[in-house]
Design an enzyme around this catalytic site. Structure first.
Site, PDB file in Angstrom:
ATOM      1  N   ASP A  81       5.080  -9.301 -11.122  1.00 58.06           N
ATOM      2  CA  ASP A  81       4.950  -9.782  -9.747  1.00 58.06           C
ATOM      3  C   ASP A  81       4.599  -8.639  -8.803  1.00 58.06           C
ATOM      4  OD1 ASP A  81       5.355 -11.993  -7.739  1.00 58.06           O
ATOM      5  OD2 ASP A  81       6.854 -10.575  -7.018  1.00 58.06           O
ATOM      6  N   LYS A  92       1.030  -7.771  -6.562  1.00 59.95           N
ATOM      7  CA  LYS A  92       0.995  -7.453  -5.132  1.00 59.95           C
ATOM      8  C   LYS A  92       0.222  -6.167  -4.857  1.00 59.95           C
ATOM      9  CE  LYS A  92       5.308  -9.914  -4.228  1.00 59.95           C
ATOM     10  NZ  LYS A  92       6.748  -9.829  -3.908  1.00 59.95           N
TER      11      LYS A  92
END
Length: 815
Positions: A671, A675
């Site tokens: 994750d 980003k």
């Protein structure tokens, strides 16, 4: 003297006629003389035509329909007139039924339906309604006289749409009403020739009757009573925000009517216009409404245009010379052909750079018109001096109308900018020589969307709304809906979906009941949801994806191609392949749509916005580093500053909802990698997902377990190792932080030991923090810090993106 005309909806049934009688009685108290013109009862004229057609085809079904029509009138009589006078009225009505039945029997035997006979049959609708209403008023103790319009309105023999002998008609009307003061009731639409043979006045005939009578007696006003509050800014059946205008000119009303507005037929207004008699459009069902005055006065409403009209079922014929005849010769011949074939031209436009003419006509005349043109230009087509005639179908005309458009700059530009902003393709453009209208031919699929968009652009940007379609009603999605409800923002929810069901309502889903509305429906695929959204074709549409699905990225393409903006916290599309990332951004630009995803990095923190502003202002970004996972921030902030074991903290984070249902989805670092990859792409780096270096937080064995429970079992085995590492770094006054770094064109994600002089040292809770070093922010980096996870802040960031789109729409309409 006042003229009141009541249309078919006003006299549709006994209940409505009772309302009419109330209006008439009130007007009697306000005016010395009153002439009332009425249409046939609701649906009667159409039924008479159908009955006559069946009779001419030797179809006995006509008798059943005739019986129904008789019953309709008799029931109306019984409801309006008490038993004392009812018998006489029923007997008089029966004579008309018998006469009509005899005519139909003759048509049945002959097997023919000439226009002359059809006119006679259609006239029974107005004859009966005028007689019944006059008797109903008389039953209320008002002095009232029934007038047979056929004795006063004289025409030629053009059955079906007869031409009025105006001078003779005026003479008869003036003489009659000079000697018959008080209240008179007469049927509209019907007349007779000089041999006393019944004729009809064609489309708008009842309004025309009222206008003729008004002009003949020099009435002070002609009131047309219908089922709307006046002349509307647009068709209220298509544009919910349409509202009545206080005043328009005769010319404006004519232009609106030409392009489909159900106002008043242009020929109807001519007698009133020539005598400068105002025409008031009023609502039978809302008599208190001010209505609209058609006349020469000045309006108190300050709008650039007066109204928007549209015509559907349009065909566009394109005739093009191929170095043969001049365009003037072609045009002259086209008009001659259409005149002889009785093809009505609705709009014509000529391209300046080529010898072509485009003519808009009714779709049902397209085949006839095309054949007629091909026959007329047969030699030229054979010699290839002209290109084949082409026909475009499934088209509509939208037109803006206003007397004050002349000489005002930017109105056409505003119209076409609005259409372009809403991705409405314009096929042809025309402007009348009087400069009262600007018209555009568009796809019929875009008609309603175009009307909504134009109406909002010209009649009030304050009424602009976002039409929102949301997939994903989980924690973030449901919180977003609550925030929209609580903040009263200009957003209308038109579609909702989750994994179990979907629901659409173009008028808006009540936010207090969205859960119930959604629960009572069947599930559909995301693709079907998008297809339905696109089919609705609403202006200012925004699609919000609050799912975590990787499949949504490919669906985004069709959404952007439809010109629909996207807002999403789902980072899968932007962190997938570089090709998809670029394609989505290109599609957004090409189709004038927005693609906003501020919450992809840092939830509600303005991280992406800040980076984009730095880039657009010309600054050069040297380094970005950040704690970009609220989950991992909470875990390592708690671990570094407390006494709990790592496994205990992860369990606690899961219980509080800080992690995904499976914590491995957070602890694998993917994750955070997504980003930092998005940030890399935002500053122009062409990185693929596999180019982001991810240092594993945990051994591979933890991520390959069969269940979450097994994962925690393996994680507990690592508690001692992590405790040992913590003791070592505490001695050095350091803490653990899981940091993403973007520097020198490379991106990496790793667990770092940082000292007290690092800006991330004092991070607490689940906050995110990002440090951006640029050419301008060199010695002291730009630091953004705050909550980087949680439904409230994420939903708030999504809402902010939606409102940014709304502000763009509103600004575009104000320009």
């Amino acid at each position: 003297m006042k003229i009141l005309k009541f249309g078919g909806s006003s006299v549709a049934n006994a209940e409505n006629i009772s309302k009419v009688i109330q209006i008439i009685s009130k007007s009697l108290n306000e005016s010395r003389g009153l002439i009332v013109v009425v249409s046939a009862l609701g649906g009667v004229t159409d039924n008479l035509i159908k009955i006559a057609s069946l009779a001419s085809a030797h179809n006995d079904e006509y008798k059943k329909l005739l019986d129904l029509l008789v019953n309709q009138h008799n029931e109306t009589i019984e409801k309006l007139i008490d038993s004392n006078g009812r018998k006489l009225v029923l007997r008089q009505a029966q004579t008309k039924y018998d006469e009509l039945s005899g005519l139909l029997q003759g048509i049945y035997l002959l097997g023919e339906l000439p226009l002359r006979a059809l006119d006679k049959i259609m006239s029974f609708g107005e004859q009966l309604s005028a007689y019944i209403i006059s008797e109903a008023i008389g039953a209320k103790k008002y002095s009232c006289q029934f007038v047979d319009s056929r004795n006063l309105i004289k025409t030629d023999d053009s059955f079906g749409s007869a031409n009025v002998d105006v001078s003779k008609t005026y003479e008869l009307l003036a003489d009659y009403f000079q000697s018959h003061q008080g209240l008179s009731i007469m049927g509209g639409f019907i007349a007779s020739n000089f041999d006393e043979i019944t004729t009809t006045l064609g489309r708008g005939g009842s309004d025309y009757t009222a206008s003729l009578v008004g002009a003949a007696v020099n009435a002070e006003v002609i009131e047309i009573w219908t089922d709307v509050d006046g002349v509307m800014t647009a068709d209220p059946r298509k544009v919910k925000d349409a509202f009545p205008l206080s005043q328009i000119s005769y010319e404006e009303a004519g232009e609106l009517a030409h392009f489909g507005a159900k106002v008043i037929h242009p020929k109807t207004m001519k007698p009133a216009r020539l005598k400068n008699i105002p025409i008031d459009i009023k609502n039978t069902f809302n008599p208190q409404a001010a209505g609209t005055r058609i006349g020469n006065g000045q309006s108190d409403q300050n709008f650039l245009i007066k109204g928007i009209s549209s015509l559907g079922d349009i065909a566009l014929l394109r005739v093009q010379s191929n170095n043969g005849k001049s365009i003037g010769e072609v045009a002259a011949k086209i008009f001659d052909v259409f005149s002889r074939c009785e093809v009505e031209v609705l709009l014509i436009t000529q391209a300046s750079h080529e010898r072509s003419i485009s003519v808009a006509i009714n779709k049902n005349q397209a085949v006839k018109a095309k054949i007629a043109i091909e026959n007329a230009f047969a030699l030229e087509l054979k010699a290839k001096e002209m290109l084949p005639v082409s026909v475009g179908e499934n088209l509509s005309i939208v037109a803006i109308v206003g007397k004050h458009m002349k000489g005002v700059h930017g109105i056409s530009g505003k119209l076409f900018n609005t259409l372009g902003t809403n991705k409405v393709n314009v096929v042809a453009i025309a402007q009348g020589s009087s400069e009262l209208n600007v018209s555009a031919v568009i796809s019929s699929d875009d008609e309603v969307k175009a009307l909504h968009a134009i109406h909002r652009a010209f009649f009030g940007a304050e009424k602009a709304l976002i039409n929102l379609f949301l997939i994903g009603t989980g924690l973030v999605g449901s919180t977003l809906l609550k925030q929209i409800k609580d903040s009263q923002v200009p957003i209308r929810i038109c579609g909702l979906a989750n994994s179990k069901s979907a629901y659409f309502d173009s008028n808006g889903i009540p936010l207090q009941f969205w859960g119930k509305k959604l629960a009572n429906n069947k599930p559909i695929t995301a693709k079907d949801f998008v297809n339905q959204m696109t089919k609705l074709n609403l202006p200012n549409s925004v699609f919000v994806d609050c799912t975590a699905s990787e499949e949504m990225g490919t669906i985004y393409e069709s959404i952007l191609k439809a010109g629909i903006s996207i807002v999403t916290p789902n980072k899968k599309a932007n962190s997938g392949s570089l090709g998809l990332y670029r394609k989505l951004h290109d599609l957004a630009k090409e189709n004038n749509a927005h693609f906003l995803y501020e919450t992809n990095v840092g939830a509600g923190l303005p991280i992406l916005h800040s980076v984009q502003n730095l880039m657009s202002s010309g600054d050069k970004i040297k380094k970005i580093e950040g704690v970009l996972s609220g989950t991992l921030s909470y875990i390592f902030n708690s671990f570094s500053s407390g006494n709990k074991k790592l496994s205990e903290i992860v369990r606690e984070a899961k219980k509080k909802g800080f992690t995904e249902p499976d914590p491995r989805d957070d602890l694998n670092g993917k994750d955070v990698a997504r980003k930092i990859l998005i940030l890399a792409r935002e500053i122009g780096l062409a990185l693929e997902p596999e180019q982001v270096q991810v240092e594993p937080l945990l051994p591979a064995k933890c991520f390959s377990t069969n269940s979450v429970d097994d994962f925690f079992f393996e994680l507990e085995k690592l508690d001692k190792d992590f405790e040992k590492r913590k003791k070592q770094i505490v001695k050095q006054n350091k803490v653990l932080r899981y940091i993403a770094v973007l520097e020198n064109g490379k991106a990496r994600v790793q667990l770092q030991e940082i000292s007290q002089n690092h800006p991330f040292y004092h991070l607490s809770g689940s906050d995110n923090i990002i440090s951006i070093s640029t050419q301008r922010y060199n010695n002291t980096p730009l630091v953004i810090k705050g909550p980087g996870a949680g439904a409230e802040v994420t939903a708030g960031g999504v809402l902010a993106d939606i409102l940014n789109i709304f502000n763009h729409f509103s600004y575009a309409k104000l320009k």
